[in-house]
Design an enzyme around this catalytic site. Structure first.
Site, PDB file in Angstrom:
ATOM      1  N   ASP A 438       5.023  44.451  48.503  1.00 47.92           N
ATOM      2  CA  ASP A 438       6.008  43.748  47.718  1.00 47.92           C
ATOM      3  C   ASP A 438       7.242  44.641  47.662  1.00 47.92           C
ATOM      4  O   ASP A 438       7.184  45.817  47.990  1.00 47.92           O
ATOM      5  CB  ASP A 438       5.404  43.550  46.314  1.00 47.92           C
ATOM      6  CG  ASP A 438       6.382  42.914  45.385  1.00 47.92           C
ATOM      7  OD1 ASP A 438       7.076  41.999  45.834  1.00 47.92           O
ATOM      8  OD2 ASP A 438       6.450  43.317  44.217  1.00 47.92           O
ATOM      9  N   ASP A 902       3.207  44.708  42.345  1.00 50.12           N
ATOM     10  CA  ASP A 902       3.157  45.072  40.936  1.00 50.12           C
ATOM     11  C   ASP A 902       3.052  43.881  40.008  1.00 50.12           C
ATOM     12  O   ASP A 902       2.694  44.031  38.857  1.00 50.12           O
ATOM     13  CB  ASP A 902       4.393  45.875  40.567  1.00 50.12           C
ATOM     14  CG  ASP A 902       5.638  45.016  40.591  1.00 50.12           C
ATOM     15  OD1 ASP A 902       5.738  44.191  41.522  1.00 50.12           O
ATOM     16  OD2 ASP A 902       6.475  45.137  39.700  1.00 50.12           O
ATOM     17  N   ASP A 906       2.001  38.907  43.045  1.00 47.56           N
ATOM     18  CA  ASP A 906       1.336  39.602  44.149  1.00 47.56           C
ATOM     19  C   ASP A 906      -0.186  39.503  44.065  1.00 47.56           C
ATOM     20  O   ASP A 906      -0.889  39.988  44.941  1.00 47.56           O
ATOM     21  CB  ASP A 906       1.719  41.083  44.152  1.00 47.56           C
ATOM     22  CG  ASP A 906       3.218  41.271  44.196  1.00 47.56           C
ATOM     23  OD1 ASP A 906       3.842  40.583  45.013  1.00 47.56           O
ATOM     24  OD2 ASP A 906       3.750  42.078  43.415  1.00 47.56           O
TER      25      ASP A 906
END
Lengths: 1240, 346
Positions: A438, A902, A906
């Protein structure tokens, strides 16, 4: 025009909606009229039956049909009641455990088993007990985490306008809650009102979809007036809406207030796990609680993951199981034959026909054989390492503990360290090939920093970038060599000059400075990074501290700063006790600009609906002047316009259009006079971009009053237009005024990377890992970050897969497919082309294109392309797509993937990937809870993978192989013996000794190996990331090795048995003439087995601490101690073993003699193999071990460094790769110049 | 293996990175930086190790071989020879017929001087004392406690006879070996000591001093030898020896000791009472007279094995020495690193 508010705090009462000229006149933007008409009638029907009595949550507790679950969220697997049955079921679902359970039951209930039940039950209870304990402990931690989340508090309306703190879990449907700024919503809420007059609020949904920009939610006008706590005393309303569902972006319902019904849409719904931003507080009513909330519904159960090695281990177990069946077959057939033909003659067995022994019934050899088969399956269960699973589990838990404790993976800022959430996947860390990362919160801090600017063609704040610095550093050596090799006459100094010259060419003014600073650390900028002011990391004495006033081009500068201070949508907030202001804006970039302009002396003080006040530094007087600017128009930023403008009137009545935007957009709209600095500025911009900075160009124009009036009428008209042409009209209107601009400069902001990210990516790249960036952000941002962390560089060939506007507009799936397929094929053609062999490729794809590319018909082509690219960047992807990409990559390539992120957005990919890593530094817990490993910072990934992953992989692989080996050694000796009993089921060893084998006598060294083995030290791992490739190629657990170890075990057991056989039989084994009976023979053979397997592990271990020594030699000693005490027991317990050690075998020299011979002989094959392999085909770690051993790292430093460098050579992404590329391009320039000089 | 201080450098590096106040063992353990020795198998070590193995194994082998060679052993298979010619075709009938005398004389020539004690063994081949049914068929508690202990189900089918328990019960005891030997040299009988042939622990702890055979080898259940019902089990050493089941189908059991030296070329006459039935299953019976050494009986295997292992180790050590001298692989040679040869190949 409204009056300007006197203080900043009141600014919050501004109707924010009015700032947005594009949206303010939009009728009811929040509710699409089409939707309302289509779906409202559904209310009350199936799927839309939910009724919520606002402010009357007690009603939900009474009436059954309105009873909804509490807001308690549970992520645990078990509860007190279900633990035992469920955990037991889990345990015996494992084939191996079930098999041993069956064996144990059979041995207890029948006489089929040739061994006593205890030798089967004891290990089983031990194994299952430990596994279940582990499950319980892990679940306990999950429970604690749940408690933590569930006991957060929120203000809830108690009645009479009184709000009190209540734990999240106590919340029930219908409660009115008050959520303050920067708090998370405790459940799905219906927005009633906010601290803003017009009832809007800003919500950060990063945890849900990963998008960093704030989203506007808007309450119904009917409830907008509920402004203060006491307003809720009498508030009553009823919400009818859809049933709980996982869809994050839809919501249908209506609100009945005082017999009026108002339609509700998604923009009134505040979702759990999103966060209130930029808004003081909101009031909302709880609509969905706990398990009904959309985010919970949207989450999938976290799958239990098993590592590659473990899956392969299953296959090994199958192999062993086949071996077991084969042996059992041989034994049972042999037994049937012997029973039928031979055994009748053995009168000493007294096989009576009247009372046949079912196991030895010559009349029905078949059934005897069958029983024997079952018995053999039980006996040779020793081939299947029962304790393997539990040992691996113990080892993994301890490994995880060591990972958690690693002081070098501890982040002081967040007071957190890397934590293994499950311990199942430690060794998988050593085999990762693709990292899917990410962006926001993972690679970047979600914070923009003002870094550089270029004003009227002059670069400010431009320090030497690290790549150039590193390149020059290395060139120092290389240039020298190059100079000599080219021709002897060229002096070093000369080539230096050329080199410096070339650097200047590249646009870096401070190359010389860079050279001087090379000596110590290569990171000059690192010392600058600790800027005192957040969002401002800029240092240039020409601009700072009012110095810009003394420059020649003051006017340009003033315009530049004005653009910065005025062209935005931010608002200032006062900070107590400081004269510096802080700002809030939609994007962090704007905050960075505002902070920067404040630093330069243009402090944006306050704004009202129509006036912006800036405290300016007047260069003529040097004092600060407060100036008011009337905000005439605001032309909003959008991703298609890629620019934003404000039209302001200054105190002198002059009208300016101030514009900021993407460079190409601005350059297209410059007027003749405005192009003076275009060339230099664009050069600077491209330099900025190469450093991974986000760039914006600033421009302005003056507008004559008349011209403005003319335009404004047209623009107002456009704004008031309804219907589809509206956007078009607005677009063309703004197009008309946003031209003829004058370029003043450009700024570069840095999407601030987290600490150590580039270095970490560099190391990971050297370790052969591919990194894919998956982000919900827009393409430009993603590409910038790609540059910043060296995933991209300019000499890379970039493929951009995206849909053209036409295709997007037509929304014909077929056309889109054709377009994307075409792009994919073109790109792939390029890759295959030989000309581009040395050029690294990068793929940038956006969400829409991705959706099509991942469709079943072109998935293969797309992934083929993607896998062949050095880096892949996917932007604007939804959480679902993230998971889908992860899944596709995993399935298509069959490689191990690691997903790191985080936020809740995700979670999908974290769960889908082979290893999911959650960043724990942020507040959101979803990612961490779904993850297998959590870490406070991305940079710890380096150590986690390259050091711990490498170690764990080696350890587990070695451990399993050794386990297989030792059980084969043990099991096969039993088999050979049975052959010598003519397949009659004789057992060589004593029952208790057998039970001890896997539990006490051989388990501890292998556990020590699994925890402490280090083929190379951590420092070496990090210096030679290429070692990591061993795990990717899985060389430590290849079938060759597995078969090799099985053969080694078979050979060793054969040696053990044969030597014992010939040494002990039938001759006396003591000076006193005694011969060995079963117990003696068994004990001697057993001693040989113990010695052999323990010495074998000593040969495998390459890293002996006292613990290994203690366990290995201790295990051998333990056998003697065990035997001593066991044989000292009274004969009822010790039976045949009674006084065995002290009386029979201990005093016999032959016993010790045989042991020594067996150990030497049975280890010889492995040792020979090891020596030959090391001599002719050493593995990387062995070579490094040798180098380290010879102290080449200290003695021949140059070689050591060179090797380090060599091992990195093949990477195409990462910092070093960029440096390499830079060097090669510099060399080329140098070469060209040299030839030029020579020809002259 | 190399136990050297290659580690010391590593330890040195690691020690630096550790804050001094925390450098205790637990901390070092959690940081996985405990001082360690990292043996590396260098060519020199390989050669040394092989040489050392050879240097140890060859002397041990020679000693073992010497011990084995010092043992004098006379083996005499008598099971076929002791059957009178008329019964040669039907040995089983012969052995089962209790009316026929089973006596038989064997003449053993002593090849070398045999020093007392000379151990007398009987050796049975193809006799599966390790059979699962057989091994289990005993009751240790009954052997120790006699009739007081009566849960002897493990002894089936030799548990009861005529409704009375059998002591000692079980197949093993029931199939007790009952050939007897008496020895004479010239005219003088050789004294055979039949005491102390079993393990002391068996006599003291496993076979009851007050337990007398009862109802043993009676009626229809007659297997092997019978026991004197007046001698307690702890003194029935034949039984005690027999009850120690042999591990392999070919086994020896101690019969007694001749406590006189036998000279070379002495002829020992053995009067065998050939009672035990090995004929029905094709087993062999042998009589063995053997002296012993510190290593036990006459068994060249161990010595030969040591010698061959030792000599092949020396050979290997020479081969590796040669390889190392002629074509040395530079130690820690980085050309073998995958990154380097990869670079070459591509």
């Amino acid at each position: 025009m409204a009056k300007s508010p006197s203080s900043g705090t009141k600014g919050k009462k501004i109707k924010w909606s009015n700032l947005y000229s594009f949206s303010c006149f939009m009728p009811n933007t929040n509710i699409d009229p089409d939707v309302t008409t289509d779906e409202q009638p559904l209310i009350g029907q199936q799927g839309f039956s939910r009724v919520v009595f606002c402010n009357e949550s007690q009603l939900h507790k009474v009436e059954k049909s309105f009873k909804y679950p509490s807001n308690y969220i549970s992520t645990t697997k078990y509860n007190l009641v279900s633990y035992l049955p469920k955990a037991l079921f889990e345990q015996f679902r494992r084939v191996a455990n079930f098999y041993f359970l069956l064996a144990a039951v059979l041995s207890m209930t029948t006489s089929v088993a040739p061994v006593k039940p205890i030798s089967l039950v004891a290990p089983l209870v031990f194994v299952v007990g430990i596994s279940m304990l582990k499950e319980a402990v892990e679940d306990w931690y999950r429970f604690l985490q749940d408690i933590n989340v569930n006991s957060r508090t929120v203000k809830v309306h108690k009645g009479d306008g009184l709000f009190v703190d209540k734990a999240w879990k106590k919340l029930s449907v219908g409660d009115v809650v008050k959520v303050s700024k920067n708090e998370y919503f405790p459940s799905d809420l219906l927005l009633l009102s906010s601290s803003y007059e017009d009832g809007i609020c800003y919500v950060e949904t990063m945890n849900l979809d990963g998008e960093t920009n704030l989203k506007v939610k808007r309450c119904l006008e009917a409830t907008q007036s509920l402004e203060i706590d006491t307003d809720f005393g009498e508030f009553k309303a009823t919400v009818r809406c859809e049933d709980p569902n996982p869809n994050l972006y839809t919501f249908v319902g209506n609100l009945t207030l005082e017999s009026h019904s108002y339609p509700l849409g998604p923009s009134q719904l505040l979702l759990r796990d999103s966060k209130l931003r930029n808004t003081d507080h909101v009031y909302g009513v709880v609509v969905f609680t706990g398990p009904d909330t959309k985010v919970v519904r949207n989450s999938t159960a976290s799958p239990s993951k098993r590592s590659l090695i473990e899956r392969k281990m299953d296959k090994v177990i199958y192999v062993l199981f086949s071996l077991l069946v084969l042996i059992s077959l041989i034994v049972s057939i042999g037994s049937a034959v012997v029973t039928e033909s031979e055994m009748v003659k053995w009168w000493y067995l007294d096989l009576q026909e009247s009372d046949p022994d079912p196991l030895f019934n010559p009349k029905s050899p078949l059934s005897s054989g069958l029983l024997h088969f079952v018995g053999a399956l039980i006996l040779y269960g020793y081939l299947i390492p029962i304790s393997l699973y539990v040992s691996i589990e113990v080892v993994k838990v301890l490994q995880a503990l060591l990972i958690n404790k690693d002081a070098e993976m501890y982040d002081e800022v967040t007071d957190k360290s890397v934590e293994a959430q499950t311990s199942n996947l430690n060794e998988e860390l050593g085999q990762v090939e693709i990292i899917l990362s990410d962006k926001t919160g993972t690679l970047t801090c979600n914070q923009m920093e003002f870094r550089k600017c270029s004003i009227e063609g002059i670069l400010y704040g431009g320090d030497v970038n690290e790549v150039d610095l590193a390149a020059s550093q290395r060139m120092n050596i290389d240039v020298e060599r190059y100079g000599f090799s080219l021709d002897g006459s060229a002096s070093i100094g000369q080539s230096f000059e050329i080199f410096e010259f070339s650097l200047e060419d590249a646009g870096t003014e401070m190359a010389v400075l860079g050279h001087e600073n090379v000596t110590g650390n290569s990171k000059i900028s690192s010392s600058w990074e600790q800027s005192v002011i957040k969002s401002f990391n800029f240092r240039d004495d020409r601009l700072m501290n009012k110095m810009w006033m003394h420059n020649s081009n003051v006017n340009g500068m003033i315009m530049f700063f004005r653009v910065m201070a005025l062209c935005h949508t931010g608002i200032p907030i006062e900070e107590n006790g400081s004269d510096k202001l802080k700002y809030e804006a939609e994007s962090p970039e704007e905050v960075a600009f505002l902070i920067a302009s404040q630093e330069f002396g243009f402090k944006f003080c306050r704004r009202s609906q129509s006036v912006m006040v800036v405290q300016e530094l007047d260069p003529s007087s040097g004092s600060e002047v407060e100036r008011e600017y009337k905000l005439l128009n605001l032309l909003e930023f959008s991703s298609s316009r890629k620019r934003m403008s404000v039209i302001v009137r200054n105190e002198d009545g002059q009208i300016f259009l101030l514009c900021k935007g993407a460079d190409n957009i601005i350059f297209d709209r410059l007027g003749e006079h405005g192009r003076k600095h275009q060339h230099t500025t664009s050069l600077h911009i491209s330099n900025f971009a190469e450093d991974g900075l986000r760039t914006l160009a600033f421009a302005y124009r003056r507008i004559e009053e008349t011209q403005y009036e003319e335009w404004n009428t047209m623009f107002s008209k456009a704004k008031e237009t309804m219907g589809p042409q509206r956007d078009e009209l607005l677009e063309s209107a703004s197009e008309m005024i946003e031209n003829n601009l004058i370029l003043v400069g450009a700024v570069a902001v840095e999407d601030k990377l987290q600490k150590g990210v580039p270095e970490c990516i560099d190391k990971l790249a050297q370790a052969g890992l591919k990194i894919w960036l998956l982000t919900g952000d827009k393409k430009e941002t993603a590409v910038n970050v790609g540059f910043a962390c060296s995933l991209l560089r300019h000499d890379m060939k970039q493929f951009h897969l995206s849909l053209s506007k036409e295709a997007e507009a037509s929304s014909q799936v077929k056309a889109m497919k054709v377009e994307i397929l075409h792009q994919i094929e073109d790109s792939y053609q390029m890759i295959c082309d030989k000309i581009h062999k040395d050029v690294p490729f990068a793929l940038v794809i956006d969400g829409k294109a991705l959706e099509i590319a991942l469709g079943s018909d072109m998935k293969a082509q797309f992934l083929q392309l993607a896998v062949n690219c050095s880096s892949v960047i996917c932007c604007r992807v939804s959480p679902k797509q993230k998971a889908l990409i992860t899944k596709s990559v995993k399935e298509f390539t069959g490689k191990t993937t690691l997903a790191i992120g985080d936020g809740a957005n995700d979670v999908g990919m974290i769960q889908e990937a082979d290893i999911g890593v959650g960043i724990s530094g942020m507040e959101g817990m979803q990612a961490v809870m779904a993850s297998d490993f959590s870490m406070p910072q991305f940079r710890f990934l380096e150590r986690l993978l390259i050091v711990h992953g490498h170690w764990c992989y080696h350890r587990i692989a070695k451990m399993i192989l050794y386990f297989v080996y030792k059980n084969i050694v043990f099991g096969l000796t039993l088999f050979y013996y049975e052959v010598y009993t003519n397949f009659t089921g004789g057992v060589l060893y004593d029952d208790w000794s057998m039970a001890m084998f896997n539990v006490l006598l051989t388990s501890l060294p292998v556990i020590a190996l699994g925890i402490l083995e280090q083929d190379v030290s951590a420092q070496v791992c990090l210096k030679f990331p290429a070692l990591y490739k061993q795990g990717q190629r899985n060389i430590c657990f290849s079938w060759n090795r597995i078969i090799g170890w099985i053969l080694n075990g078979a050979l060793a057991s054969l040696f053990i048995f044969v030597i014992n056989l010939y040494a002990l039989s039938p001759y006396a084994f003591k000076e006193q003439g005694q011969v060995a009976d079963i117990a003696d023979f068994g004990a001697i053979t057993y001693t040989c087995v113990i010695w052999t397997v323990n010495c074998q592990i000593a040969l495998i271990i390459t890293h002996f601490t006292w613990i290994q020594h203690f366990f290995v030699w201790g295990s051998i000693l333990c056998w003697y101690i065990f035997l001593y005490f066991y044989s000292a027991l009274p004969p009822e317990y010790s039976q045949e073993v009674f006084h065995l050690l002290t009386e029979a075998i201990g005093p016999s020299p032959l016993y010790w003699n045989v042991t020594m011979l067996v150990v030497v002989v049975s280890l010889l094959p492995y040792f020979l193999h090891l020596v030959v392999q090391r001599l002719f085909n050493p593995t990387d770690d062995q070579v490094i071990q040798e180098m380290k051993h010879l102290r080449k790292d200290t003695k021949e430093n140059e070689m050591w460094v060179k090797e380090q460098h060599n091992s990195k050579r093949i990477t195409q992404i990462g910092f070093s790769a960029r440096v390499d590329a830079k060097i090669s391009s510099l060399r080329e320039q140098l070469h060209q110049k040299k030839t030029l000089v020579d020809t002259l | 293996m190399d136990e050297d201080g290659g580690s010391s450098s590593a330890v040195g590096i690691e020690a630096q990175s550790i804050p001094p106040r925390q450098s205790n063992t637990l901390y070092l353990f959690t940081q996985q930086s405990l001082p360690a020795c990292k043996p590396v198998l260098t060519p020199a070590w390989v050669i040394t190790i092989y040489f050392l193995i050879g240097a140890i194994c060859i002397p041990v082998g020679l000693l073992s071989l010497d011990a084995s060679r010092s043992v004098v052993e006379i083996t005499d298979r008598y099971d076929t020879d002791c059957i009178p010619p008329p019964f040669k075709s039907n040995k089983v009938a012969y052995i089962k017929d209790s009316s026929i005398s089973k006596n038989c004389s064997r003449f053993l020539k002593v090849p070398k001087h045999m020093k007392a004690p000379i151990y007398i063994y009987y050796q049975l081949d193809n006799y599966y004392q390790n059979h699962r049914r057989y091994v289990k068929s005993r009751s240790d508690k009954q052997l120790l406690h006699g009739l007081k202990y009566n849960s002897t189900s493990s002894c089936k089918p030799e548990e009861y006879n005529n409704g009375l328990p059998i002591v000692p019960c079980g197949l093993i005891a029931w199939s007790l070996f009952n050939d007897t030997y008496s020895f004479s040299r010239g005219t003088a009988a050789l004294k055979v000591n039949r005491k102390d042939i079993s393990w002391k622990s068996d006599r003291d702890h496993k076979f009851g001093k007050q337990v007398y055979p009862f109802n043993f080898q009676n009626g229809s259940l007659i297997g092997g030898g019978s026991l004197d019902p007046n001698v307690p089990l702890s003194d029935q050493e034949d039984l005690i020896v027999w009850m120690r089941t042999a591990a392999l189908p070919s086994f020896r059991k101690l019969y007694g000791r001749i406590e006189e030296d036998l000279d070379a070329d002495d002829v020992v006459v053995v009067d065998v009472s050939n009672n035990y039935n090995t004929y029905s299953f094709g087993g062999k019976k042998k009589l063995v007279l053997s002296t012993s050494s510190w290593l036990g009986g006459k068994n060249d295997f161990l010595g030969m094995a040591y010698l061959s292992v030792g000599s092949s180790s020396i050979l290997l050590s020479l081969i590796f020495l040669l390889l190392h001298v002629k074509n040395p692989r530079p130690y820690g040679d980085t050309n073998y690193s995958s990154w380097n040869w990869k670079g070459v190949s591509s």
